[in-house]
Write an enzyme that holds these catalytic residues in place. Structure first.
Site, short mmCIF file in Angstrom:
data_model
loop_
_atom_site.label_atom_id
_atom_site.label_comp_id
_atom_site.label_asym_id
_atom_site.label_seq_id
_atom_site.Cartn_x
_atom_site.Cartn_y
_atom_site.Cartn_z
N THR A 208 -12.30 -3.06 -6.52
CA THR A 208 -12.67 -2.03 -7.60
C THR A 208 -11.58 -1.53 -8.32
O THR A 208 -10.50 -2.36 -8.35
CB THR A 208 -13.07 -0.76 -6.71
OG1 THR A 208 -11.74 -0.52 -6.09
CG2 THR A 208 -13.99 -1.04 -5.49
N LEU A 209 -11.72 -0.74 -9.28
CA LEU A 209 -10.89 -0.37 -10.18
C LEU A 209 -9.64 0.09 -9.59
O LEU A 209 -8.59 -0.28 -9.95
CB LEU A 209 -11.29 0.79 -11.09
CG LEU A 209 -10.88 1.27 -12.47
CD1 LEU A 209 -10.93 0.16 -13.47
CD2 LEU A 209 -11.67 2.46 -12.88
N LYS B 119 -3.59 7.91 3.41
CA LYS B 119 -4.71 7.86 4.17
C LYS B 119 -4.63 8.32 5.60
O LYS B 119 -5.43 8.54 6.32
CB LYS B 119 -5.10 6.20 4.14
CG LYS B 119 -5.68 5.71 3.04
CD LYS B 119 -6.77 6.48 2.58
CE LYS B 119 -7.43 5.61 1.12
NZ LYS B 119 -8.44 6.74 0.42
N TYR C 281 0.88 -1.01 -0.08
CA TYR C 281 0.00 -0.03 0.00
C TYR C 281 0.87 1.26 0.07
O TYR C 281 0.44 2.42 -0.56
CB TYR C 281 -0.94 0.03 1.18
CG TYR C 281 -2.22 -0.66 0.88
CD1 TYR C 281 -2.48 -1.88 0.80
CD2 TYR C 281 -3.33 0.03 0.32
CE1 TYR C 281 -3.62 -2.69 0.55
CE2 TYR C 281 -4.53 -0.73 0.09
CZ TYR C 281 -4.68 -1.90 -0.10
OH TYR C 281 -5.58 -2.70 -0.60
N1 LIG Z 1 -11.66 -0.85 -2.83
C1 LIG Z 1 -11.01 -0.81 -1.73
O1 LIG Z 1 -10.61 -1.92 -1.27
C2 LIG Z 1 -10.88 0.24 -0.69
C3 LIG Z 1 -10.60 -0.01 0.59
C4 LIG Z 1 -10.72 1.07 1.45
C5 LIG Z 1 -10.68 2.56 1.12
N2 LIG Z 1 -11.05 2.67 -0.29
C6 LIG Z 1 -11.14 4.18 -0.71
O2 LIG Z 1 -12.29 4.09 -1.33
C7 LIG Z 1 -12.20 5.31 -2.31
C8 LIG Z 1 -12.82 4.85 -3.72
O3 LIG Z 1 -12.07 3.91 -4.35
P1 LIG Z 1 -12.79 2.55 -4.72
O4 LIG Z 1 -12.09 1.44 -4.26
O5 LIG Z 1 -14.41 2.69 -4.82
O6 LIG Z 1 -12.28 2.82 -6.58
P2 LIG Z 1 -12.82 3.48 -7.67
O7 LIG Z 1 -11.78 3.38 -8.60
O8 LIG Z 1 -14.07 2.73 -8.04
O9 LIG Z 1 -12.84 4.95 -7.32
C9 LIG Z 1 -11.86 5.92 -7.15
C10 LIG Z 1 -12.47 7.23 -7.54
O10 LIG Z 1 -11.39 8.36 -7.60
C11 LIG Z 1 -11.72 9.18 -8.81
N3 LIG Z 1 -10.55 9.90 -8.79
C12 LIG Z 1 -9.11 9.76 -9.26
N4 LIG Z 1 -8.42 10.81 -9.28
C13 LIG Z 1 -9.33 11.93 -9.37
C14 LIG Z 1 -9.39 13.32 -9.39
N5 LIG Z 1 -8.02 13.75 -9.83
N6 LIG Z 1 -10.39 13.98 -9.28
C15 LIG Z 1 -11.42 13.43 -9.03
N7 LIG Z 1 -11.60 12.24 -8.83
C16 LIG Z 1 -10.58 11.35 -8.87
C17 LIG Z 1 -11.96 8.07 -9.77
O11 LIG Z 1 -12.49 8.76 -10.98
C18 LIG Z 1 -12.66 7.25 -9.25
O12 LIG Z 1 -14.08 7.60 -9.32
C19 LIG Z 1 -10.77 5.48 -2.36
O13 LIG Z 1 -10.48 6.87 -1.48
C20 LIG Z 1 -10.13 4.34 -1.95
O14 LIG Z 1 -8.99 4.62 -1.42
C21 LIG Z 1 -10.90 1.44 -1.15
#
Ligand SMILES: NC(=O)c1ccc[n+]([C@@H]2O[C@H](COP(=O)([O-])OP(=O)(O)OC[C@H]3O[C@@H](n4cnc5c(N)ncnc54)[C@H](O)[C@@H]3O)[C@@H](O)[C@H]2O)c1
Length: 257
Positions: A195-196, A164, A157
């Site tokens: 996710t992506l 974070k 990570y």
């Molecule tokens: N998927 C996991 O395992 C997980 C676990 C804990 C926390 N998270 C957090 O959840 C949040 C969402 O991630 P996710 O996993 O749903 O993935 P996701 O790829 O679906 O979403 C990430 C989003 O960030 C946006 N983004 C990136 N750069 C950007 C910019 N410059 N301006 C505006 N938007 C921007 C992307 O367009 C996308 O919609 C993130 O903060 C991620 O770190 C994810």
């Protein structure tokens, strides 16, 4: 069952890339509770995804790249013009260069560090700043998405863990400052979800498996799990809760051995 009624309330949801996004899990819950939703996106591809996902419900789509100050200000000015005020803000945005999520943390470049912290942590401060005039009239609730790597060292990570940690501190600092306006700010620390963005972390499938094995609930978390806690934090049910990071990880973080 006690219903959560968000009829007449408006949420801005930032970060739906597709139907697997954590933010989409939040959107589905808010929609079921009757909220009016504005989605922000970056780029035409994600706008197209959102158009398909939201085909059957009325909502607004606005472009907002959080690294672009003018675009952030324009987006919230447009939201203000169209909605008058907002009640909820969902920050579900993160980004780090792929090489910074696979190599050694000690090799993180200055630029890679700056990018990850800017997009994934500073952006919360910047969008809160832009949203403040729309929230302050009636108070409101802001949430952001974090991960365990904020407080534990998690292999691969790397700089996203640093981002974070900054995000969770920003949540507390914003909560302290905005509390007197009855604006609450909290984070959800979600367990791994496919996710992506998550696929950018090397070995993510192994992480999912390890989580299923070790978490007290013996499963991975779902968008439904994350959306449910988001709905609670965004609604008046959580009226006394601010500055918190709530774990939605099947209990993984409490396990010692
Ligand atoms: N998927 C996991 O395992 C997980 C676990 C804990 C926390 N998270 C957090 O959840 C949040 C969402 O991630 P996710 O996993 O749903 O993935 P996701 O790829 O679906 O979403 C990430 C989003 O960030 C946006 N983004 C990136 N750069 C950007 C910019 N410059 N301006 C505006 N938007 C921007 C992307 O367009 C996308 O919609 C993130 O903060 C991620 O770190 C994810």
């Amino acid at each position: 069952m006690f219903p959560i009624d968000l009829d007449g309330k408006t949420a801005v949801i930032m970060g739906v890339a597709n139907q697997r996004s954590l933010a989409w899990g939040v959107a589905e819950k808010l929609r079921a509770a009757g909220a009016n939703i504005v989605f922000t996106y970056v780029g035409e591809k994600f706008r197209g995804n959102l158009e398909t996902l939201t085909e059957d419900f009325p909502c607004t789509l606005i472009e907002c790249d959080v690294t672009n100050d003018a675009q952030v200000d324009e987006a919230f000015a447009q939201i203000g013009k169209e909605q008058g005020r907002i009640d909820m803000l969902v920050h579900s945005i993160a980004f780090a260069n792929r090489e910074d999520l696979s190599g050694a943390y000690v090799d993180t470049s200055r630029e890679g560090f700056r990018t990850a912290l800017e997009v994934s942590a500073y952006s919360l401060v910047r969008v809160a700043q832009a949203a403040l005039p729309l929230l302050r009239e009636n108070g409101g609730s802001i949430i952001a998405m974090s991960y365990l790597a904020a407080v534990r060292a998690v292999p691969k990570y790397n700089v996203m863990g640093t981002a974070k940690a900054a995000l969770e501190q920003a949540v507390r600092q914003l909560a302290l400052e905005l509390g007197e306006m009855n604006i609450r700010v909290n984070a959800i620390s979600a367990g791994p979800v496919n996710t992506l963005s998550a696929r950018g972390v090397r070995g993510f499938t192994d992480i999912l498996g390890l989580h299923r094995e070790r978490a007290p609930l013996k499963r991975n978390v779902t968008l439904e799990d994350v959306g449910g806690t988001a709905l609670y934090l965004l609604s008046d049910l959580a009226s006394g809760v601010t500055g918190e990071t709530i774990y939605v990880d099947g209990g993984f973080n409490i396990v010692g051995l």
